[in-house]
Design a protein around this motif. Structure first.
Motif, mmCIF file in Angstrom:
data_model
loop_
_atom_site.group_PDB
_atom_site.id
_atom_site.type_symbol
_atom_site.label_atom_id
_atom_site.label_comp_id
_atom_site.label_asym_id
_atom_site.label_seq_id
_atom_site.Cartn_x
_atom_site.Cartn_y
_atom_site.Cartn_z
ATOM 1 N N ARG A 95 1.535 4.744 -1.398
ATOM 2 C CA ARG A 95 0.896 3.673 -0.624
ATOM 3 C C ARG A 95 1.119 3.944 0.849
ATOM 4 N NH1 ARG A 95 3.084 -0.931 1.700
ATOM 5 N NH2 ARG A 95 1.543 -2.521 2.287
ATOM 6 N N ALA A 96 0.059 3.776 1.643
ATOM 7 C CA ALA A 96 0.163 3.994 3.084
ATOM 8 C C ALA A 96 -0.794 3.068 3.811
ATOM 9 C CB ALA A 96 -0.142 5.449 3.422
ATOM 10 N N GLU A 97 -0.475 2.773 5.084
ATOM 11 C CA GLU A 97 -1.366 1.969 5.909
ATOM 12 C C GLU A 97 -1.122 2.300 7.375
ATOM 13 O OE1 GLU A 97 1.099 -2.195 6.456
ATOM 14 O OE2 GLU A 97 -0.212 -2.001 4.691
ATOM 15 N N ASN A 98 -2.152 2.025 8.198
ATOM 16 C CA ASN A 98 -2.055 2.311 9.622
ATOM 17 C C ASN A 98 -2.905 1.281 10.365
ATOM 18 O OD1 ASN A 98 -2.992 3.611 12.249
ATOM 19 N ND2 ASN A 98 -1.465 5.094 11.553
ATOM 20 N N ASP A 99 -2.375 0.783 11.477
ATOM 21 C CA ASP A 99 -3.040 -0.284 12.231
ATOM 22 C C ASP A 99 -3.914 0.255 13.359
ATOM 23 O OD1 ASP A 99 -1.959 -2.324 10.717
ATOM 24 O OD2 ASP A 99 -0.113 -2.349 11.888
ATOM 25 N N GLY A 100 -4.706 1.279 13.073
ATOM 26 C CA GLY A 100 -5.711 1.692 14.035
ATOM 27 C C GLY A 100 -5.410 2.965 14.787
ATOM 28 N N ALA A 101 -4.305 3.650 14.474
ATOM 29 C CA ALA A 101 -3.970 4.872 15.196
ATOM 30 C C ALA A 101 -4.143 6.110 14.331
ATOM 31 C CB ALA A 101 -2.537 4.789 15.711
ATOM 32 N N TRP A 102 -4.951 6.014 13.273
ATOM 33 C CA TRP A 102 -5.128 7.161 12.402
ATOM 34 C C TRP A 102 -6.074 8.183 13.029
ATOM 35 C CZ3 TRP A 102 -7.152 2.340 10.912
ATOM 36 C CH2 TRP A 102 -8.536 2.219 10.953
ATOM 37 N N SER A 103 -5.992 9.393 12.516
ATOM 38 C CA SER A 103 -6.928 10.434 12.942
ATOM 39 C C SER A 103 -7.963 10.644 11.852
ATOM 40 C CB SER A 103 -6.186 11.740 13.237
ATOM 41 O OG SER A 103 -5.536 12.210 12.060
ATOM 42 N N LEU A 104 -9.118 11.237 12.256
ATOM 43 C CA LEU A 104 -10.220 11.448 11.329
ATOM 44 C C LEU A 104 -10.556 12.929 11.263
ATOM 45 C CD1 LEU A 104 -12.485 8.495 12.536
ATOM 46 C CD2 LEU A 104 -11.051 8.536 10.500
ATOM 47 N N LEU A 105 -10.866 13.394 10.061
ATOM 48 C CA LEU A 105 -11.244 14.790 9.854
ATOM 49 C C LEU A 105 -12.707 14.853 9.473
ATOM 50 C CD1 LEU A 105 -8.167 15.969 7.718
ATOM 51 C CD2 LEU A 105 -8.487 16.227 10.182
ATOM 52 N N LYS A 150 -7.670 -1.684 10.678
ATOM 53 C CA LYS A 150 -6.517 -1.285 9.869
ATOM 54 C C LYS A 150 -7.017 -0.625 8.604
ATOM 55 C CE LYS A 150 -2.565 -3.282 7.384
ATOM 56 N NZ LYS A 150 -1.821 -4.525 7.095
ATOM 57 N N VAL A 151 -6.370 0.476 8.215
ATOM 58 C CA VAL A 151 -6.724 1.156 6.982
ATOM 59 C C VAL A 151 -5.538 1.084 6.026
ATOM 60 C CG1 VAL A 151 -5.961 3.428 7.789
ATOM 61 C CG2 VAL A 151 -7.623 3.280 5.937
ATOM 62 N N SER A 152 -5.818 0.877 4.750
ATOM 63 C CA SER A 152 -4.767 0.787 3.732
ATOM 64 C C SER A 152 -5.244 1.477 2.468
ATOM 65 C CB SER A 152 -4.440 -0.677 3.438
ATOM 66 O OG SER A 152 -3.517 -0.788 2.363
ATOM 67 N N ILE A 153 -4.390 2.312 1.897
ATOM 68 C CA ILE A 153 -4.722 2.971 0.638
ATOM 69 C C ILE A 153 -3.521 2.901 -0.298
ATOM 70 C CG2 ILE A 153 -6.303 4.592 1.771
ATOM 71 C CD1 ILE A 153 -4.196 6.762 1.375
ATOM 72 N N HIS A 154 -3.803 2.845 -1.585
ATOM 73 C CA HIS A 154 -2.743 3.078 -2.565
ATOM 74 C C HIS A 154 -3.368 3.700 -3.810
ATOM 75 C CE1 HIS A 154 -3.642 -1.261 -3.712
ATOM 76 N NE2 HIS A 154 -3.796 -0.632 -4.880
ATOM 77 N N ILE A 155 -2.558 4.534 -4.468
ATOM 78 C CA ILE A 155 -3.016 5.254 -5.650
ATOM 79 C C ILE A 155 -1.812 5.524 -6.549
ATOM 80 C CG2 ILE A 155 -2.847 7.438 -4.376
ATOM 81 C CD1 ILE A 155 -5.089 8.529 -6.192
ATOM 82 N N TYR A 156 -2.002 5.367 -7.853
ATOM 83 C CA TYR A 156 -0.907 5.641 -8.790
ATOM 84 C C TYR A 156 -1.469 5.768 -10.205
ATOM 85 C CZ TYR A 156 -1.370 0.604 -9.549
ATOM 86 O OH TYR A 156 -1.859 -0.657 -9.803
ATOM 87 N N LYS A 157 -0.758 6.504 -11.034
ATOM 88 C CA LYS A 157 -1.191 6.694 -12.421
ATOM 89 C C LYS A 157 -0.754 5.492 -13.252
ATOM 90 C CE LYS A 157 0.667 9.837 -15.265
ATOM 91 N NZ LYS A 157 0.938 11.150 -15.909
ATOM 92 N N ILE A 158 -1.689 5.009 -14.076
ATOM 93 C CA ILE A 158 -1.372 3.863 -14.931
ATOM 94 C C ILE A 158 -1.276 4.249 -16.395
ATOM 95 C CG2 ILE A 158 -2.407 2.199 -13.356
ATOM 96 C CD1 ILE A 158 -4.857 2.140 -15.167
ATOM 97 N N SER A 159 -1.786 5.443 -16.743
ATOM 98 C CA SER A 159 -1.749 5.837 -18.159
ATOM 99 C C SER A 159 -1.997 7.333 -18.288
ATOM 100 C CB SER A 159 -2.802 5.067 -18.956
ATOM 101 O OG SER A 159 -2.859 5.513 -20.296
ATOM 102 N N ASP A 160 -1.370 7.920 -19.304
ATOM 103 C CA ASP A 160 -1.730 9.273 -19.681
ATOM 104 C C ASP A 160 -3.049 9.227 -20.447
ATOM 105 O OD1 ASP A 160 0.546 10.475 -18.608
ATOM 106 O OD2 ASP A 160 1.723 10.022 -20.407
ATOM 107 N N LEU A 161 -3.653 10.370 -20.629
ATOM 108 C CA LEU A 161 -4.921 10.422 -21.369
ATOM 109 C C LEU A 161 -4.664 10.212 -22.851
ATOM 110 C CD1 LEU A 161 -6.731 13.336 -19.537
ATOM 111 C CD2 LEU A 161 -7.008 10.874 -19.198
#
Length: 344
Positions: free
Chosen positions: A195-205, A333-344
Motif C-alpha cells: 500500500r502506498a500514497e502520495n499527496d501530489g509530489a509523485w513523478s510520472l513516466l 492525492k494518489v493512493s494504491i493498494h494491492i495484495y493476494k487474496i487467494s491461490d488459484l
C-alpha cells in the motif's frame, strides 16, 4: 583270591571313572554324545524336590550353582511350584503354556487381553521410533467411512510466540510425511501486501499504448505505507506469487479543475504495459443561468477490481494523457493498494 577281587574292582572302577554311563534300556551302550543316558518307555527322571524361598535366595542349597535344576514345591514370595534352573545368581522358573499369559505383560503403547497383545495403550516412558535411509515406517489405514483413519489426539496448541519456529506436518504426492514452517501458512505472513500514497509530489513516466499517450504513477520508497517497498520500483509492482489479487487505484483531485483537460481522460491499471482495466475520470459539469462553468471541483476517481496474476507480472497505475496534460494532478492525492487474496 583277594588279589583277584582287588584287581577286578580296580578295573571296574577305572571303567566307571572314564566311560559314559547308561541307565535302563535293552542296549547297554550310551549315546556317544551323552555323559549320562536314561532310557525308559514308561518311567521318567524325577528331579530333586526342594522348597525354595525366593528367586534371589539359594536356600535350601548352600550357594547359587550355575546349571543347577530342581523342582520347587513351595509357594512363597516370588516362587510357585514348578521347575527352576539356577544361572549362578538367581533361580528362574521354566514356564509352561499356561504360565505365559500370566508371565508376559504389555505396556508402553501395548495392551494385553488374555493371550493377545495388541498395539494401543498409554505410553509409560518417552518413546522414539527411528528410521534409517533404507528403512521406512509405513502406517497403512483403510479409507471406508469414518473408520480406518490415522488420528492423533491430545496434541498441545501452539501460541503466537511459538508460531515463527513451529512446524506443520504435510504429506507429499507419494504419501511421505514432511514438515514446513508454520509461519509460512500464517495469515500475517501475506508477503504480497503493498500500500502506498502520495499527496501530489509523485513523478510520472511516459508510456505509449496503441498510439495513445499514458503516464504511469512512479511512487518512491518513502511513499510506501504498508508492505515491502521493494515490491514497487520504476512505476511497477512486481507480482511475488501467482494467485487472485485485489487491486485498488484512486486519484483525488483538489480545488478547481479545468474540465477541458479532463474530458475523455481515463485512469487505468496496466499489466506488463498493457491495459488491464480502465475507468473514465469522474467529473461534474455545473451550469448557472445557462452558463456552463469551465472549472468545477472534482472529488475522486477509483478503480477497485480483482484479477488473476502470475508471478513476475508487472502491475502499474496510470492516467491517460501526456505528462504535460496531467500536470494538474500534482494538486491531488494518489493512493494504491494491492495484495493476494487467494491461490488459484
Amino acid at each position: 583270591m583277594n588279589n583277584k577281587i582287588i584287581f577286578l574292582s580296580a578295573v571296574l572302577f577305572s571303567a566307571l571313572a572314564s566311560a559314559q554311563v547308561k541307565i535302563g534300556g535293552t542296549d547297554g551302550t550310551p549315546n556317544p554324545n551323552a555323559m549320562l543316558e536314561v532310557e525308559a518307555t514308561n518311567k521318567g527322571v524325577l528331579l530333586p524336590r526342594v522348597a525354595l524361598t525366593s528367586t534371589t535366595s539359594f536356600a535350601p542349597l548352600s550357594a547359587h550353582v550355575q546349571g543347577m535344576t530342581v523342582y520347587n514345591t513351595a509357594t512363597i514370595n516370588d516362587v510357585v511350584p514348578g521347575q527352576y534352573y539356577n544361572d549362578g545368581s538367581k533361580w528362574s522358573r521354566i514356564a509352561n503354556s499356561t504360565d505365559i499369559p500370566a508371565v508376559i505383560t504389555a505396556n508402553n503403547g501395548l495392551t494385553k487381553t488374555g493371550n493377545n497383545i495388541a498395539l494401543g495403550g498409554s505410553l509409560a516412558t518417552s518413546t522414539t521410533i527411528t528410521t534409517t535411509p533404507n528403512n521406512d515406517l509405513t502406517i497403512a489405514t483403510t479409507a471406508t467411512g469414518i473408520t480406518g483413519k490415522l488420528k492423533v489426539t491430545g496434541l498441545p496448541a501452539t501460541t503466537a510466540a511459538q508460531l515463527p519456529s513451529d512446524k506443520v506436518l504435510l504429506q507429499d504426492a507419494t504419501g511421505i510425511l514432511k514438515t514446513a514452517n508454520a509461519s509460512d501458512f500464517a495469515k500475517t505472513r501475506n508477503t504480497t501486501v503493498y500500500r502506498a500514497e502520495n499527496d501530489g509530489a509523485w513523478s510520472l513516466l511516459g508510456l505509449t499504448i496503441g498510439g495513445t499517450n499514458w503516464s504511469k504513477i512512479n511512487l518512491q520508497t518513502s511513499d510506501t505505507k504498508l508492505g515491502n517497498s521493494a515490491l514497487f520500483s520504476n512505476g511497477n509492482y512486481t507480482v511475488p506469487s501467482t494467485g487472485i489479487y485485489a487491486i485498488n487505484f484512486e486519484v483525488q483531485l483538489e480545488g478547481g479543475v479545468d474540465l477541458g483537460l479532463l474530458g475523455g481522460r481515463n485512469l487505468a491499471v496496466l499489466k506488463n504495459n498493457t491495459l488491464l482495466e480502465q475507468k473514465m475520470v469522474d467529473a461534474v459539469r455545473v451550469s448557472i443561468l445557462g452558463i456552463t462553468l469551465a472549472s468545477v471541483p472534482v472529488t475522486s476517481t477509483s478503480i477497485n477490481t480483482l484479477h488473476t496474476l502470475t508471478a513476475g507480472d508487472l502491475i502499474s497505475f496510470g492516467a491517460q494523457g501526456s505528462v504535460l496534460d496531467l500536470g494538474l494532478l500534482t494538486d491531488g492525492k494518489v493512493s494504491i493498494h494491492i495484495y493476494k487474496i487467494s491461490d488459484l
